[in-house]
Scaffold this active site. Structure first.
Site, PDB file in Angstrom:
ATOM      1  N   GLU A 207       0.678  -1.153  -0.094  1.00  0.00           N
ATOM      2  CA  GLU A 207       0.096  -0.033   0.060  1.00  0.00           C
ATOM      3  C   GLU A 207       0.807   1.209   0.035  1.00  0.00           C
ATOM      4  O   GLU A 207       0.428   2.314  -0.628  1.00  0.00           O
ATOM      5  CB  GLU A 207      -1.044  -0.041   1.232  1.00  0.00           C
ATOM      6  CG  GLU A 207      -1.766  -1.145   1.252  1.00  0.00           C
ATOM      7  CD  GLU A 207      -2.853  -1.150   0.002  1.00  0.00           C
ATOM      8  OE1 GLU A 207      -3.262   0.157  -0.209  1.00  0.00           O
ATOM      9  OE2 GLU A 207      -3.515  -1.924  -0.524  1.00  0.00           O
ATOM     10  N   SER A 487     -51.375 -29.739  30.900  1.00  0.00           N
ATOM     11  CA  SER A 487     -50.916 -30.651  32.246  1.00  0.00           C
ATOM     12  C   SER A 487     -49.563 -30.241  32.765  1.00  0.00           C
ATOM     13  O   SER A 487     -49.291 -30.839  34.103  1.00  0.00           O
ATOM     14  CB  SER A 487     -50.979 -31.943  31.895  1.00  0.00           C
ATOM     15  OG  SER A 487     -52.391 -32.487  31.517  1.00  0.00           O
TER      16      SER A 487
END
Lengths: 791, 115
Positions: A207, A487
């Site tokens: 870069e 239940s």
């Protein structure tokens, strides 16, 4: 943008006027002006004015740079960790599970362990070198460990260097996600000293080779780029320095204009003048965009290392690092998971540039180029995200933290998630539902499910499934599917009864007779048993084991519905409850997580622990902020809970839950209860072993009948998951006040071992049955005159 | 035994649980012993939060170890969390089986905590 670049050069001079170079050139211009070019005076005047304006503007920019650069640069998301795996001799562990754990941590398998984060295996012997990890209560140092597994337990745990036995060791916890803000930027910060030299070298080579020499911008590379671009007739090369790239990301919008370019250059120069090269490099390494993971943007090399290789940045080798640097040019174009060929080419170009510029020698570059990409698979333990669990963590956090703190302060959150159990759970839910649909000839994909796994004694939520697509963050049924529990409520009523030992024991006879109740508006409520029959007088334990509705309603009515409601509250149900008779048969809507909360009281012998998903939170420096400690409150006496739990064991032996035996052997004792709601809309099963409490729900999102009872639906998932978890047996310990007595199962009268059909039943001491069965009738011990009254 | 003396049937036997698993009351393993020792050190040094942390860690390994619940009860008592301490001691009792000394200690702690 060639013209823009020219202009930036001029401006640079203006800003750099403090520096000697700038001053000399300014002086030279003035000299020339005096030698008889009067129009130059004006020109110089204008230049000076321009310099003044630019100078002022630079001062302003300088301030902008300072505020951003010295302030809090990034919102660092909170990171969420699973529980750390505890290793000790005797721990339950299979080789497969340890392998998965080591892979999730990004440890690399090698032939011989020579460094941190490596592991090797020969047969059942593992050698691995752990990383150091900062827990809330201190550092767990790096260890070389020598571990043996036999019979699914750790049979030996030794220090790999000294050979001395180790007592107990925490592996570092696998990361399971992060809580990132709405702009979806995620990052893991790295300090300058954590950035490896070869990453710096690769950055320079690819870069900005003159990074350590230029003043923020590089005129030569701009010129070179300009020439290349003019030749090509389009932008083929950029002349930006790392500093300019940082400025662009940091301060400016992505638009491409002259004005922006000028600003960029000016700010780069300012940044370079004000701050150290290393400081700028650190900011750069943390800022850059390196990938996209769904809606999450991967920023900085720290996170990218985890995202692509599942390892910290410092552990990446040359070729891996070069790959990351290659992504700077275009993280999606060179995405190594989507376009491995492009990524490989790009990586090798970076390596070649490094060799060309002398950062590495050709030999090293060639070796690195021959390596595979080495991208970590997604979907293993840690990288498979657990949206349902993270959702729960988030909700728990929102009680105590501001959203902004969670998404920006770099908090670290240690949860109770067991990734291994979670993975099993996800798998069993998906395959279990598919097989249910097939077996019952239901349309594929019509069923949904939710499940919660909890540690019974401590109330830690170890795994959570919010639906059949585990990786998909959607409707979280474990938390938000609020359905009638049927239940599942019955154990609460029976616990209330058994808590009155002077009135009820497991053998007390209940009336299973028709019920017909009228409410204030004259509406009739006449519930039925599932088999539509009334069974007359039935022992209490049978009524629960067979889940008789009529007996339960009679029992509940005589206990008082208000009392049932108040026990439910004590057991941790927070939702408003209406004390209507229908509540006795489960006309109460709760989420699976809420059901798990009140079943936890049963599983832990009467002690309520608020269910927790979080253990500790530390700040970005590792300082403990908050603990969610183990808290328990006794809400029921151990004796009655023991009796009830024996009864729930009966459910899984001979009652409605006996289908469990298709999954778990008879010898493995577990307790549980089925639940079914009207027209088979909801199918529930809640139950526990010695080490797991699990609640499962199956139904449809549109609330239409799913056609499944508790035992034909949820029980199947529960059984599959439990089987996969290899649970410990329940191992109920009778509390001190429990005695076992021989009784006649039909009448509940006292009996003896030699009497036909007699069974040993637990009773609370002092409340044993007094009536004697015929078998016992003849032998009356002297002095028991009272019993004559009852005969 | 029923104290009323109304009957003393010889054939009525108080049974132990038919399937009492062997691991119900294990001797603490090496890991738990080490964590208990660490917790004791931390408690002595006045680091009660850390001591509780070590005990909780041990409890994840042996959740039915009555001694751990008892130690944690003491630490919470020192931290003046009395009702938590009492619940923890009661929890310890529920696993204590035939251990009169531990029971007595738990009962004493519950008495003090509720006082």
């Amino acid at each position: 943008m060639p013209p823009a670049k020219k202009k930036t050069v001029r401006k640079k001079k203006a800003v750099a006027r403090k520096k000697t170079v700038g001053r000399k050139r300014g002086a030279a211009k003035k000299k020339r002006a005096r030698r008889g070019f009067p129009w130059l005076k004006w020109f110089v005047g204008l230049v000076l004015l321009a310099m003044l304006v630019v100078g002022g503007y630079s001062l302003y920019l300088s301030q902008v740079v300072r505020i951003k650069f010295e302030g809090k640069r990034w919102a660092v998301p909170a990171r969420v960790y699973a529980r750390p795996l505890e290793l000790y001799t005797g721990a339950n562990l299979t080789p497969a599970r340890l392998q998965a754990e080591l892979q999730a941590l990004g440890y690399r398998k090698v032939k011989q362990v020579k460094g941190v984060a490596q592991w090797s295996q020969s047969g059942s012997r593992f050698v691995f070198h752990t990383r150091e990890f900062l827990f809330w209560d201190g550092v767990e140092p790096a260890h070389k460990v020598d571990l043996r597994i036999s019979g699914n337990t750790v049979s030996a745990l030794k220090d790999g260097v000294s050979g001395k036995p180790l007592d107990v060791l925490r592996l570092e916890p696998p990361e399971i996600g992060s809580i990132y803000p709405s702009h979806k930027e995620d990052r893991v910060l790295v300090r300058r000293d954590e950035i490896p030299d070869h990453l710096v070298a690769a950055l320079l080579a690819a870069e900005d080779r003159a990074y350590f020499h230029h003043h923020g911008i590089n005129i030569y590379s701009i010129a070179r780029a300009l020439v290349a671009n003019v030749k090509a007739g389009r932008t083929v090369q950029g002349g930006s320095t790392l500093t300019q790239q940082l400025v662009k990301n940091f301060f400016l919008t992505p638009e491409r204009s002259l004005w922006r370019k000028a600003n960029e250059a000016l700010m780069a120069i300012i940044l370079d003048a004000r701050y150290d090269k290393d400081e700028i490099l650190e900011a750069y390494a943390n800022e850059v965009f390196l990938g996209q993971d769904g809606d999450r943007a991967i920023h900085g090399f720290g996170l990218a290392a985890y995202y692509y290789f599942n390892r910290p940045l410092q552990e990446l080798n040359l070729s891996e690092t070069a790959l990351l640097v290659g992504l700077l040019k275009g993280a999606s174009y060179y995405n190594p998971r989507a376009h491995p060929q492009r990524a490989l080419k790009r990586r090798n170009l970076v390596l070649q540039l490094m060799a060309d510029q002398g950062f590495i020698d050709e030999e090293l570059a060639r070796t690195a180029m021959r390596q595979p990409l080495g991208i970590g698979e997604k979907g293993r333990l840690s990288s498979a995200r657990h949206p349902a669990f993270i959702d729960l963590v988030r909700r728990q956090l929102q009680r105590d933290y501001q959203e902004e703190d969670l998404t920006s302060e770099g908090l670290r959150i240690f949860t109770t998630l067991d990734p291994w159990a979670q993975q099993l759970l996800d798998k069993q839910i998906a395959s279990g539902l598919a097989s249910l649909e097939k077996r019952r000839k239901l349309p594929a994909g019509s069923l949904q499910a939710a499940m919660v796994l909890v540690s019974p004694q401590g109330g830690e939520i170890r795994a959570l499934s919010g639906g059949r697509e585990a990786g998909f963050a959607g409707f979280n049924r474990a938390l938000d599917a609020v359905r009638p529990i049927g239940s599942l409520i019955k154990p609460v009523i029976y616990l209330l009864a058994l808590s009155r030992p002077d009135e009820y024991s497991l053998v007390t006879l209940l009336e299973d007779e028709p019920v017909r109740l009228e409410d204030a508006k004259g509406r009739i409520w006449a519930p039925k048993n599932y088999d539509r029959k009334a069974h007359g007088l039935v022992p209490l334990h049978t009524a629960l084991a067979k889940s008789y509705n009529l007996a339960t309603v009679h029992l509940g009515l005589s206990l008082g519905i208000e009392n049932v409601v108040s026990l439910l509250r004590k057991m941790g149900v927070r939702r408003p409850l209406r004390p209507l008779p229908s509540l006795l048969l489960g006309a109460v809507s709760l989420s699976p997580l809420e059901v798990a909360q009140f079943y936890q009281v049963l599983a832990s012998g009467g002690f309520r622990s608020p269910l927790r998903a979080i253990r500790e939170i530390v700040d970005s420096q590792g300082r403990p902020l908050q603990r969610y400690p183990l808290e328990i409150t006794q809400v029921a006496e151990p004796g009655p809970v023991y009796l009830l739990n024996r009864n729930l064991v009966e459910v899984t032996r001979v009652g409605t839950g006996r289908g469990i035996r298709n999954y778990l052997p008879e010898s493995l004792e577990v307790a549980g209860k089925t639940g079914t709601t009207d027209e088979l809309r909801d199918s529930w099963f809640a139950g526990f072993s010695g080490d797991w409490l699990a609640v499962a729900w199956v139904g449809r999102d549109d609330n239409k009948p799913a056609g499944l009872t508790g035992s034909s639906g949820a029980l199947v998932l529960w059984g599959r998951v439990m089987k996969a978890l290899k649970p410990q047996p329940l191992g109920l310990l009778p509390p001190e006040d429990i005695v076992y007595i021989w009784v006649d199962p039909q009448t509940g009268y006292l009996s003896a071992e030699h009497c036909e059909g007699a069974i040993a039943m637990p009773f609370i001491r002092g409340y044993e049955p007094r009536l004697r069965s015929d078998c016992l009738g003849e032998e009356r011990p002297p002095g028991s005159f009272l019993e004559h009254w009852f005969d | 035994m029923p104290s009323s003396g109304r009957y003393q049937p010889p054939e009525i036997i108080a049974y132990r649980e038919p399937v009492t698993p062997s691991h119900a009351r294990p001797a603490p393993g090496r890991a738990v012993r080490a964590l208990m020792a660490r917790a004791a050190q931390q408690e002595q040094a006045g680091e009660l939060v850390a001591a509780a942390g070590s005990l909780e860690r041990a409890l994840r390994i042996e959740p039915k170890n009555p001694e751990l619940w008892n130690r944690l009860a003491h630490v919470r008592y020192k931290q003046k969390q009395y009702s938590l301490a009492a619940s923890l001691a009661a929890k310890s009792n529920s696993f204590a089986g035939q251990d009169p000394a531990l029971r007595a200690d738990n009962d004493a702690l519950i008495g003090r905590a509720r006082y």
